[in-house]
Design an enzyme around this catalytic site. Structure first.
Site, PDB file in Angstrom:
ATOM      1  CG  LEU A  64     -42.281  25.170 -10.540  1.00 41.66           C
ATOM      2  CD1 LEU A  64     -42.045  24.261  -9.348  1.00 41.66           C
ATOM      3  CD2 LEU A  64     -40.953  25.609 -11.136  1.00 41.66           C
ATOM      4  N   PRO A  65     -43.830  23.326 -14.376  1.00 46.50           N
ATOM      5  CG  PRO A  65     -42.317  22.076 -15.652  1.00 46.50           C
ATOM      6  CD  PRO A  65     -42.429  22.876 -14.389  1.00 46.50           C
ATOM      7  CB  THR A  95     -51.712  24.864 -15.263  1.00 46.90           C
ATOM      8  OG1 THR A  95     -51.790  26.176 -15.803  1.00 46.90           O
ATOM      9  CG2 THR A  95     -53.057  24.179 -15.399  1.00 46.90           C
ATOM     10  CE  LYS A 170     -54.312  27.454 -17.537  1.00 41.74           C
ATOM     11  NZ  LYS A 170     -54.301  28.326 -18.711  1.00 41.74           N
ATOM     12  CE  LYS A 245     -49.936  21.006 -17.108  1.00 44.08           C
ATOM     13  NZ  LYS A 245     -49.472  22.223 -16.472  1.00 44.08           N
TER      14      LYS A 245
END
Ligand code: NAD
Length: 294
Positions: A64-65, A95, A170, A245
């Site tokens: 998912l975003p 992420t 990440k 983001k």
């Protein structure tokens, strides 16, 4: 073994297709009908909601975003923890914030689920070619349960540590990538302002100490390399808003820990300017245009 795949976007769809190719039975769900149609066209089984997709799954994968989508998908009344069988292994590849990853895993584990965070690097090309790098946070035994599936979607699988640490790796990686892309753009622009051919400049720097991933494999200057977003009007690839983001996650994480990340903050500010100028959907290498010399 039944797999449920939630989030069939730019990354999730090719990842799910690689599981189908490997012979897994995969039930998928996305909010966007065209993504479900593409999944069904390749042999995937559609469901009308995430709750229905996960109900009898042995393994649930989500892509998912951002953090808020993951929180609501896992913790909401119509979500995974309320409807999946607690014997299922949960793998979140999105992420998101390391803290949110830890909190969701803690709640999942309290309900009897096994859960790992497994964000990826390698972009849409890596997702299609099944060459992604997975950075896994969670218990080693849960990673071993996930490994056969991860191997069908990626090439390098690393155990970073406890839940949330896949996300920590990440976040650090993408902060460095965002800074590197800006630095590479700035150096190329300076050379061009001096009348240099950007291809000659790139070839020499690639064999010198300024060498880095953005310069070598993802050159931000149009027409220096074929088959990279800069040579395709910055279409496809990894969006400016997704990089923004990720830099936001890095800045927030650094503030929580009183860590000093001045370059991360500057990069966040510059990508924000670039996004607000209407470039949010372009590939992140388009920051090359932000460093233009007038
Ligand atoms: P995307 O926006 O293309 O796909 C996300 C999908 O999730 C969309 O199709 C959306 O409809 C779906 N979705 C959102 N909420 C949902 C819900 N509640 N139920 C079902 N589906 C839902 O994004 P992407 O490029 O596939 O990226 C996904 C994640 O992977 C992000 O966290 C991103 O930062 C990360 N990532 C992306 C890349 C890349 O190159 N695109 C590379 C590495 C990591």
């Amino acid at each position: 073994m039944k797999v449920a795949f939630i989030g069939l976007g730019n990354m999730g769809l090719p990842m799910a297709l690689n599981l189908l190719k490997a012979g897994y039975s995969v039930t998928g769900f996305d909010l966007v009908q065209s993504q479900i149609d593409a999944f069904v066209g390749a042999g995937g089984l559609p469901e009308k909601s995430a709750a229905l997709a996960v109900i009898d799954a042995d393994i649930v994968i989500s892509m998912l975003p951002a953090s808020r989508h993951v929180e609501s998908l896992y913790l909401g009344d119509a979500g995974i923890l309320a409807h999946a069988n607690p014997r299922a292994l949960l793998i979140d590849c999105s992420t998101i914030s390391p803290k949110v990853a830890q909190d969701v895993a803690k709640t999942a584990k309290a309900k009897g689920f096994a859960m790992i965070d497994a964000p990826v690097s390698g972009g849409t090309a890596g997702a299609q070619a099944a060459t992604l790098t997975f950075m896994v946070g969670g218990d080693a035994k849960d990673l071993e349960r996930a490994r056969p599936l991860l191997e069908k979607m990626g090439k390098n699988i690393f155990h970073a540590g406890a839940n949330g640490s896949g996300q920590t790796v990440k976040v650090c990686n993408n902060m460095l990538l965002g800074i590197q892309m800006l630095g590479t753009s700035e150096a190329l622009r300076l050379g061009i302002a001096n009348g240099m051919d950007p291809k000659i400049l790139s070839d020499i720097m690639t064999k010198s100490s300024g060498r880095n991933w953005a310069l070598e494999l993802y050159n931000p200057c149009p027409n220096v390399m074929e088959n990279v977003p800069s040579s395709k009007n910055y279409a496809g690839g990894f969006g400016v808003d997704l990089m923004l983001k990720d830099l936001g996650l890095a800045v927030e994480n650094a503030q929580d820990l009183n860590a000093s990340t001045p370059l991360g903050e500057l990069a966040h500010h510059l990508y924000e300017l670039h996004s607000k100028a209407g470039n949010g959907a372009l590939d992140f290498s388009s920051v090359f245009n932000l460093t233009k010399v007038e």
